[in-house]
Write an enzyme that holds these catalytic residues in place. Structure first.
Site, PDB file in Angstrom:
ATOM      1  CB  THR A 194       0.515  17.298  16.992  1.00 43.60           C
ATOM      2  OG1 THR A 194       1.286  17.642  15.831  1.00 43.60           O
ATOM      3  CG2 THR A 194       0.969  15.937  17.486  1.00 43.60           C
ATOM      4  CG  HIS A 239      32.325 -27.988   4.759  1.00 42.25           C
ATOM      5  ND1 HIS A 239      32.716 -26.807   5.342  1.00 42.25           N
ATOM      6  CD2 HIS A 239      32.566 -28.961   5.689  1.00 42.25           C
ATOM      7  CE1 HIS A 239      33.180 -27.042   6.551  1.00 42.25           C
ATOM      8  NE2 HIS A 239      33.089 -28.342   6.790  1.00 42.25           N
ATOM      9  NE  ARG A 267       2.908   9.396   4.231  1.00 45.55           N
ATOM     10  CZ  ARG A 267       1.877  10.221   4.178  1.00 45.55           C
ATOM     11  NH1 ARG A 267       0.984  10.093   3.214  1.00 45.55           N
ATOM     12  NH2 ARG A 267       1.722  11.168   5.080  1.00 45.55           N
ATOM     13  NE  ARG A 298       8.441  14.504  11.952  1.00 43.82           N
ATOM     14  CZ  ARG A 298       7.294  13.961  11.546  1.00 43.82           C
ATOM     15  NH1 ARG A 298       6.148  14.477  11.911  1.00 43.82           N
ATOM     16  NH2 ARG A 298       7.297  12.916  10.761  1.00 43.82           N
ATOM     17  CD  GLN A 347       5.487  17.024  14.973  1.00 41.71           C
ATOM     18  OE1 GLN A 347       5.829  16.665  13.854  1.00 41.71           O
ATOM     19  NE2 GLN A 347       5.263  18.298  15.292  1.00 41.71           N
ATOM     20  CB  SER A 404      12.767 -24.846 -19.547  1.00 39.85           C
ATOM     21  OG  SER A 404      13.622 -24.254 -20.503  1.00 39.85           O
ATOM     22  NE  ARG A 464      -0.149  20.658  -1.913  1.00 38.26           N
ATOM     23  CZ  ARG A 464       0.141  19.645  -2.737  1.00 38.26           C
ATOM     24  NH1 ARG A 464      -0.819  19.085  -3.452  1.00 38.26           N
ATOM     25  NH2 ARG A 464       1.371  19.207  -2.819  1.00 38.26           N
TER      26      ARG A 464
END
Length: 468
Positions: free
Chosen positions: A82, A130, A320, A311, A212, A260, A56
């Protein structure tokens, strides 16, 4: 995914090489085995997937998998690091690579639009403020407004790429404590390790301090120029949509394309590419995607704002999705824009007709000046032409007729001294100011220098095609 995990392996290799150089007991065999297995095959991916189900933890699953093919290095892979050593540093590499992929495509779009601007540098067209008729400009000059914003996008993306740093070797909370322990309290070696790994991965510098993770503000800094590019695309494609409604300029349209399902007149015949009206489907698609790209930076800003202390993990799933989406969206927008710019259709006669409807009103000042040169009274002439202008305006607005101001001038004996000059006074090319010259100088002084680093890529770029 193999690119992501292959990059992780390159990061582990760089860490091991640097640690070995600085005196840690890592064997040459370990380094060689790691070098020999940087790429993952299908079998390795299956092993990693099984490990992740069991552990996991994606990083540790790949640490174990890498060790199965580099057994001499199994005990030192990820030494002192880490998870964010590989995940964050890899993300910074991907951000750098992604921006590098977008830049030549953007340069190609600019080059295509520049060719369009040069081709129509002197073609007069009605300018709008405009979205109401204003003074004349040229089709090419209007395109330079688009190009200038794209040049700013090119500059901004280049800056974002060159500004990217490396997270480097910082440890669990950014203190480098684990590496200080590995080097027996030698701060100099820890600093050297950080610098060496940064160098091995080709970054000019590492962020001096991190938690971290690298600060998620960096993501916002990268997505900012992409969002700004989205705004540029939306403006360009909206302009083309407006001009398509006026039947002055249209995006490319394939001869068998159906515009169309209900309105057949929006579909060309096999032998006729010109129709009375076409739906600007590419530009509409670009505007739709551009809006999505613009809002993605807001997501990155929100993520940056809620990174508690060193963090939290609520950034992970969000990033992600957000980061890949931003790059994929920018990429397809560049493809659409290149396709449009390579096949835009201009209708000079439609443009000339619209000019003829508005130019008489714009020419009134020229007519007044010409009368004065012939000895007339400026105030008297102003009043006479004001009355005629109102009459012509009523024909256009109330009766739906054509602008007949010049015919009224030609039939009024007061203006007889300038009748012979009217064609010259109404020449549209005399109303565009320095627009053609502005195109020339802009291209020479600004566009060419900006595109110079990308000349080879532009030369070799294939024509952009889309499945409509």
């Amino acid at each position: 995914m193999p690119m992501r995990f292959g990059t992780w392996r390159k990061l582990w290799l760089a860490l091991a090489q640097a640690e070995k150089e600085l005196g840690l007991p890592i064997t040459d065999e370990a380094i060689e085995q790691m070098k020999a297995h940087l790429e993952l095959d299908e079998q390795q991916m299956e092993v990693a997937a099984e490990e992740e189900k069991k552990r996991r933890h994606d990083v540790m699953a790949h640490v174990h998998t890498f060790g199965t093919v580099a057994p001499a290095a199994a005990g030192i892979i990820h030494l002192g690091a880490t998870s964010c050593y590989v995940t964050d540093n890899a993300d910074l590499i991907f951000l750098r690579e992604g921006l590098g992929l977008l830049l030549p495509k953007l340069a190609t779009v600019i080059a295509r639009l520049t060719a369009f601007a040069e081709q129509y540098r002197a073609l007069p067209t009605l300018g709008f403020t405009h979205f109401q008729p204003a003074q004349l400009t040229t089709v090419g000059k209007r395109a330079t407004l688009w190009i200038q914003e794209l040049l700013w996008d090119l500059r901004n993306i280049e800056r974002a790429r060159s500004d990217l740093g490396f997270r480097g070797v910082k440890g669990t909370t950014g203190t480098q404590g684990s590496f200080l322990a590995l080097f027996n309290g030698d701060h100099t070696k820890v600093e050297a390790l950080d610098a060496r790994v940064t160098q091995l991965l080709g970054f000019p510098y590492a962020y001096p301090v991190t938690g971290q993770t690298y600060s998620r503000k960096i993501d916002a800094d990268v997505l900012g120029p992409l969002a700004s590019f989205g705004a540029t695309v939306h403006k360009i494609c909206t302009d083309i949509r407006l001009l398509a409604n006026l039947k002055e300029i249209e995006e490319p349209f394939e001869k068998d394309q159906i515009g169309s399902s209900a309105m057949a007149y929006k579909t060309p015949t096999l032998n006729l590419t010109l129709t009375s009206q076409r739906n600007p489907m590419r530009c509409e698609r670009a505007c739709s995607l551009a809006r999505h790209l613009m809002i993605l930076q807001q997501n990155s800003l929100m993520t940056s704002s809620v990174q508690w202390l060193e963090r939290t993990l609520d950034d992970s799933a969000n990033r992600r999705v957000t980061l890949p989406e931003a790059f994929l969206t920018a990429d397809i927008l560049l493809t659409i824009l290149q396709n449009i710019s390579e096949g835009m259709v201009v209708y000079p006669k439609v443009i000339a007709r619209r000019i003829s409807q508005e130019l008489p009103f714009m020419a009134t000042e020229n007519i007044i000046m010409a009368i004065v040169k012939h000895g007339g009274d400026r105030q008297e002439c102003h009043e006479k032409i004001r009355v005629l202008s109102h009459q012509a305006g009523a024909v256009v607005k109330e009766e739906g007729g054509e602008n007949d101001l010049i015919e009224r001038v030609r039939s009024d004996p007061y203006f007889e001294p300038v009748w012979a000059e009217l064609d010259t006074l109404l020449d549209p090319t005399t109303f565009v100011g320095r627009a053609p010259e502005q195109v020339d100088s802009f291209v020479q002084e600004w566009v060419r220098p900006a595109l110079k680093p990308y000349e080879e890529g532009i030369k070799n770029a294939k024509q952009a095609t889309l499945n409509v």
